[in-house]
Design an enzyme around this catalytic site. Structure first.
Site, mmCIF file in Angstrom:
data_model
loop_
_atom_site.group_PDB
_atom_site.id
_atom_site.type_symbol
_atom_site.label_atom_id
_atom_site.label_comp_id
_atom_site.label_asym_id
_atom_site.label_seq_id
_atom_site.Cartn_x
_atom_site.Cartn_y
_atom_site.Cartn_z
ATOM 1 N N TYR A 8 12.591 4.377 -14.554
ATOM 2 C CA TYR A 8 11.484 3.499 -14.558
ATOM 3 C C TYR A 8 11.671 2.321 -15.364
ATOM 4 N N SER A 9 11.916 2.673 -16.734
ATOM 5 C CA SER A 9 11.979 1.764 -17.668
ATOM 6 C C SER A 9 13.205 0.712 -17.639
ATOM 7 N N LEU A 39 0.856 -1.397 0.008
ATOM 8 C CA LEU A 39 0.056 -0.140 0.039
ATOM 9 C C LEU A 39 0.785 1.310 0.188
ATOM 10 N N ASP A 66 8.798 19.806 -21.536
ATOM 11 C CA ASP A 66 9.001 18.307 -21.859
ATOM 12 C C ASP A 66 9.423 17.617 -20.824
ATOM 13 N N HIS A 108 12.034 11.998 -22.983
ATOM 14 C CA HIS A 108 10.615 11.730 -23.186
ATOM 15 C C HIS A 108 10.662 10.569 -24.384
ATOM 16 N N LEU A 139 -1.660 10.126 -17.502
ATOM 17 C CA LEU A 139 -2.063 11.304 -18.659
ATOM 18 C C LEU A 139 -3.702 11.094 -18.340
ATOM 19 N N GLU A 159 7.040 0.482 -8.620
ATOM 20 C CA GLU A 159 6.800 1.824 -8.801
ATOM 21 C C GLU A 159 6.652 1.924 -10.154
ATOM 22 N N PRO A 216 -1.897 20.104 -18.319
ATOM 23 C CA PRO A 216 -0.721 20.316 -18.651
ATOM 24 C C PRO A 216 -0.216 19.269 -19.644
ATOM 25 N N THR A 255 6.522 -4.107 -19.287
ATOM 26 C CA THR A 255 6.163 -3.158 -20.129
ATOM 27 C C THR A 255 6.939 -2.804 -21.450
ATOM 28 N N ASP A 256 5.912 -2.219 -22.349
ATOM 29 C CA ASP A 256 6.633 -1.863 -23.527
ATOM 30 C C ASP A 256 7.816 -0.859 -23.708
ATOM 31 N N GLU A 257 7.780 -0.150 -22.359
ATOM 32 C CA GLU A 257 8.961 0.871 -22.373
ATOM 33 C C GLU A 257 10.405 0.202 -22.167
ATOM 34 N N LYS A 313 12.545 -1.723 -15.053
ATOM 35 C CA LYS A 313 11.688 -2.687 -15.346
ATOM 36 C C LYS A 313 12.443 -3.654 -16.370
HETATM 37 P P1 NAD Z 1 0.389 1.287 -9.819
HETATM 38 O O1 NAD Z 1 1.195 2.146 -9.632
HETATM 39 O O2 NAD Z 1 -1.221 1.591 -10.002
HETATM 40 O O3 NAD Z 1 0.130 -0.036 -8.711
HETATM 41 C C1 NAD Z 1 1.392 -0.409 -8.287
HETATM 42 C C2 NAD Z 1 1.161 -1.412 -7.000
HETATM 43 O O4 NAD Z 1 2.124 -2.007 -6.438
HETATM 44 C C3 NAD Z 1 0.403 -0.424 -5.798
HETATM 45 O O5 NAD Z 1 -0.951 -1.124 -5.326
HETATM 46 C C4 NAD Z 1 1.585 -0.377 -4.857
HETATM 47 O O6 NAD Z 1 1.074 -0.342 -3.350
HETATM 48 C C5 NAD Z 1 2.104 -1.709 -5.036
HETATM 49 N N1 NAD Z 1 3.555 -1.668 -4.617
HETATM 50 C C6 NAD Z 1 4.422 -0.749 -4.992
HETATM 51 N N2 NAD Z 1 5.677 -1.023 -4.431
HETATM 52 C C7 NAD Z 1 5.482 -2.184 -3.666
HETATM 53 C C8 NAD Z 1 6.222 -2.967 -2.808
HETATM 54 N N3 NAD Z 1 7.482 -2.725 -2.532
HETATM 55 N N4 NAD Z 1 5.704 -4.192 -2.310
HETATM 56 C C9 NAD Z 1 4.157 -4.316 -2.377
HETATM 57 N N5 NAD Z 1 3.701 -3.894 -3.155
HETATM 58 C C10 NAD Z 1 4.009 -2.550 -3.662
HETATM 59 O O7 NAD Z 1 0.658 0.432 -11.047
HETATM 60 P P2 NAD Z 1 -0.107 -0.084 -12.514
HETATM 61 O O8 NAD Z 1 -0.303 0.913 -13.375
HETATM 62 O O9 NAD Z 1 -1.214 -0.749 -11.951
HETATM 63 O O10 NAD Z 1 1.184 -1.095 -12.863
HETATM 64 C C11 NAD Z 1 0.973 -2.551 -12.503
HETATM 65 C C12 NAD Z 1 2.242 -3.281 -13.344
HETATM 66 O O11 NAD Z 1 2.139 -3.273 -14.614
HETATM 67 C C13 NAD Z 1 3.462 -2.465 -13.034
HETATM 68 O O12 NAD Z 1 4.640 -3.487 -12.763
HETATM 69 C C14 NAD Z 1 3.888 -1.678 -14.459
HETATM 70 O O13 NAD Z 1 5.292 -1.567 -14.729
HETATM 71 C C15 NAD Z 1 3.020 -2.652 -15.252
HETATM 72 N N6 NAD Z 1 2.528 -1.890 -16.504
HETATM 73 C C16 NAD Z 1 1.713 -0.876 -16.373
HETATM 74 C C17 NAD Z 1 1.402 -0.338 -17.595
HETATM 75 C C18 NAD Z 1 0.073 0.963 -17.453
HETATM 76 O O14 NAD Z 1 -0.035 1.491 -18.248
HETATM 77 N N7 NAD Z 1 0.012 1.464 -16.164
HETATM 78 C C19 NAD Z 1 1.599 -0.642 -18.846
HETATM 79 C C20 NAD Z 1 2.303 -1.783 -19.022
HETATM 80 C C21 NAD Z 1 2.837 -2.346 -17.692
HETATM 81 O O1 DAU Z 2 3.690 2.088 -22.152
HETATM 82 C C1 DAU Z 2 3.487 1.619 -20.708
HETATM 83 C C2 DAU Z 2 3.739 2.441 -19.743
HETATM 84 O O2 DAU Z 2 2.626 3.437 -19.799
HETATM 85 C C3 DAU Z 2 3.784 1.774 -18.157
HETATM 86 O O3 DAU Z 2 4.710 1.199 -18.131
HETATM 87 C C4 DAU Z 2 3.862 2.945 -17.255
HETATM 88 O O4 DAU Z 2 3.600 2.341 -15.792
HETATM 89 C C5 DAU Z 2 2.716 4.048 -17.496
HETATM 90 O O5 DAU Z 2 2.786 5.069 -16.317
HETATM 91 C C6 DAU Z 2 2.721 4.547 -18.817
HETATM 92 O O6 DAU Z 2 3.884 5.435 -19.077
HETATM 93 P P1 DAU Z 2 3.685 6.742 -19.786
HETATM 94 O O7 DAU Z 2 4.979 7.635 -19.486
HETATM 95 O O8 DAU Z 2 3.606 6.608 -21.210
HETATM 96 O O9 DAU Z 2 2.361 7.331 -19.122
HETATM 97 P P2 DAU Z 2 1.891 8.667 -18.678
HETATM 98 O O10 DAU Z 2 0.484 8.613 -18.421
HETATM 99 O O11 DAU Z 2 2.665 9.125 -17.583
HETATM 100 O O12 DAU Z 2 2.128 9.475 -19.885
HETATM 101 C C7 DAU Z 2 1.520 9.335 -21.162
HETATM 102 C C8 DAU Z 2 2.008 10.266 -22.185
HETATM 103 O O13 DAU Z 2 1.226 11.666 -21.647
HETATM 104 C C9 DAU Z 2 3.391 10.655 -22.169
HETATM 105 O O14 DAU Z 2 4.044 10.803 -23.613
HETATM 106 C C10 DAU Z 2 3.470 11.926 -21.178
HETATM 107 C C11 DAU Z 2 2.474 12.847 -21.400
HETATM 108 N N1 DAU Z 2 1.923 13.536 -20.345
HETATM 109 C C12 DAU Z 2 1.838 12.808 -19.307
HETATM 110 C C13 DAU Z 2 1.310 13.553 -17.987
HETATM 111 C C14 DAU Z 2 1.096 12.766 -16.555
HETATM 112 C C15 DAU Z 2 1.443 14.890 -20.533
HETATM 113 O O15 DAU Z 2 1.796 15.332 -21.531
HETATM 114 N N2 DAU Z 2 1.120 15.597 -19.236
HETATM 115 C C16 DAU Z 2 1.004 14.871 -18.163
HETATM 116 O O16 DAU Z 2 0.893 15.582 -17.158
#
Ligand code: NAD
Ligand code: DAU
Length: 339
Positions: A153-154, A35, A275, A279, A193, A84, A208, A125-127, A157
């Site tokens: 982050y990437s 949490l 930016d 990015h 976003l 994270e 923003p 993740t695709d990142e 991962k």
């Molecule tokens: P999120 O940040 O919404 O959720 C992460 C969860 O992990 C939270 O509930 C947090 O409390 C828990 N957590 C964090 N650190 C922890 C720790 N040390 N021990 C136990 N729990 C912990 O993330 P999300 O967007 O749901 O992403 C989930 C997974 O999917 C991640 O591994 C992310 O890299 C991957 N992913 C996300 C996206 C996306 O678009 N959001 C896309 C592709 C892959």
């Molecule tokens: O591609 C998968 C990934 O997608 C996951 O692995 C990550 O966990 C997830 O956070 C997401 O990463 P992005 O960086 O692509 O997502 P985000 O929503 O932060 O941003 C999406 C796009 O929008 C990116 O090009 C940055 C832009 N952006 C984002 C925010 C938060 C803005 O222009 N303004 C903003 O305030």
């Protein structure tokens, strides 16, 4: 099957638990989450009293607690969502990304090795592939695209993925990895976003947009991601990587305009800001492998998914208002204050 879902209180993890408990009511789910700011048990109130659901507040970096859990529960499957997950926070403070995403993954892999497991699945993740140029729409990420991470982050991962592969090859841990594109849908934390733009528009705040708004992301409705992971865990081949995406590339600025239009708000709210450092320009997944081998295809079209998502945020205002009225304000000031 007894399944440990780590990070089950986050965005995708909680959607996954809700999906899997409906699709496979015979399975037992243990939600392991420490949490952080991103974890929210409110997402799971509808299942919290089900006999086949359990929550354990454990940090995946805590080796002793993780080993004890494995000893007590003897899980068949571990699906690691815990991470994270926000790129901007990783630029602000990379350390915790290495600790959770790399060291936490290693603790889970060690536990799987020590106690035995039928499957360890890494939600990646695709990142990890870095980015693609904006002027080459013919290029896509495949499972053999080299790792080329851009942000802390990437990079964290990608490091975790390498460890997962190494534990398979060296120790024979039965692993799979999935690499998905950007998700959207209910319960997404309003630092990302789409929910950030919905919340700001609803509160009459500026939206923003980083740089010129022309960066491209490949959006997938969260339930389609959950279905793909479920399929990989049950039918995917051990040792394999599967890309997940629905060929839905969009410029950020177009997403923002769709949100404003749907909410009936003016485009005057858009503000182009400095930016993001490093990015990534464009993400685009080639999902041919998961389609050919497992028959997966996305089911929700973006036009429907974004409407459903916006409606969810409007119907569940208190869910995100609780977030944006708290500690989030400090985060927002730090990230956007001088931008
Ligand atoms: P999120 O940040 O919404 O959720 C992460 C969860 O992990 C939270 O509930 C947090 O409390 C828990 N957590 C964090 N650190 C922890 C720790 N040390 N021990 C136990 N729990 C912990 O993330 P999300 O967007 O749901 O992403 C989930 C997974 O999917 C991640 O591994 C992310 O890299 C991957 N992913 C996300 C996206 C996306 O678009 N959001 C896309 C592709 C892959
Ligand atoms: O591609 C998968 C990934 O997608 C996951 O692995 C990550 O966990 C997830 O956070 C997401 O990463 P992005 O960086 O692509 O997502 P985000 O929503 O932060 O941003 C999406 C796009 O929008 C990116 O090009 C940055 C832009 N952006 C984002 C925010 C938060 C803005 O222009 N303004 C903003 O305030």
């Amino acid at each position: 099957m007894k399944i440990i879902v780590t990070g089950g209180a986050g965005f995708i993890g909680s959607n996954f638990i809700l999906y899997v408990m409906k699709a496979h009511p015979e399975d037992q789910i243990i939600n392991v989450d420490c949490l952080t700011y991103a974890g929210n048990l409110e997402n799971l109130v509808s299942v919290e009293n089900e006999p086949n659901y359990k929550f354990a507040k454990i940090d995946i970096r805590d080796r002793k607690a993780v080993y004890q859990l494995f000893e007590d529960e003897k899980p068949d499957v571990v699906i690691n969502f815990a991470a994270e997950s926000h790129v901007d926070r990783s630029i602000d403070n990379p350390g915790v990304f290495v600790e959770t995403n790399v060291n936490g993954t290693q603790v889970l892999l060690d536990a799987c090795r020590k106690y035995g497991i039928k499957r360890y699945h890494q939600v990646s993740t695709d990142e990890v592939y870095g980015d693609l140029p904006l002027d080459r729409p013919d290029l896509f990420f495949t499972e053999t695209t080299p790792i080329h991470a851009s942000s802390p982050y990437s990079a964290s991962k990608a490091s975790a993925d390498l460890l997962v592969g190494a534990y398979h090859r060296t120790f024979g841990v039965p692993v799979t990895i999935s690499r998905c594109s950007n998700n959207y849908g209910p319960y997404q934390f309003p630092e990302k976003l789409i929910p950030l733009m919905i919340a700001n528009a609803e509160n009459g705040k500026e939206l923003p947009v980083y740089g010129d708004g022309m960066n491209v992301r490949d959006w997938l409705y969260v339930e389609d991601h959950c279905k793909a992971i479920d399929l990989i865990v049950r039918e995917g081949k051990v040792g394999e990587i599967y890309n997940i995406g629905g060929h839905n590339e969009m410029h950020n600025i177009d997403i923002v305009k769709i949100i404003l239009k749907t909410l009936g708000k003016s485009e005057d709210l858009i503000r182009f800001v400095k930016d993001r450092a490093g990015h990534d320009l464009r993400y685009a997944i080639d999902p041919a492998k998961i389609h050919a081998e497992l028959g997966w295809l996305p089911e929700t079209m973006f036009a429907d998914g974004i409407k459903k998502t916006i409606t969810w945020y409007l119907d569940n205002r208190s869910w995100w208002e609780n977030i944006v009225s708290g500690e989030y304000q400090n985060y927002y000031a730090r990230m956007y204050g001088n931008r």
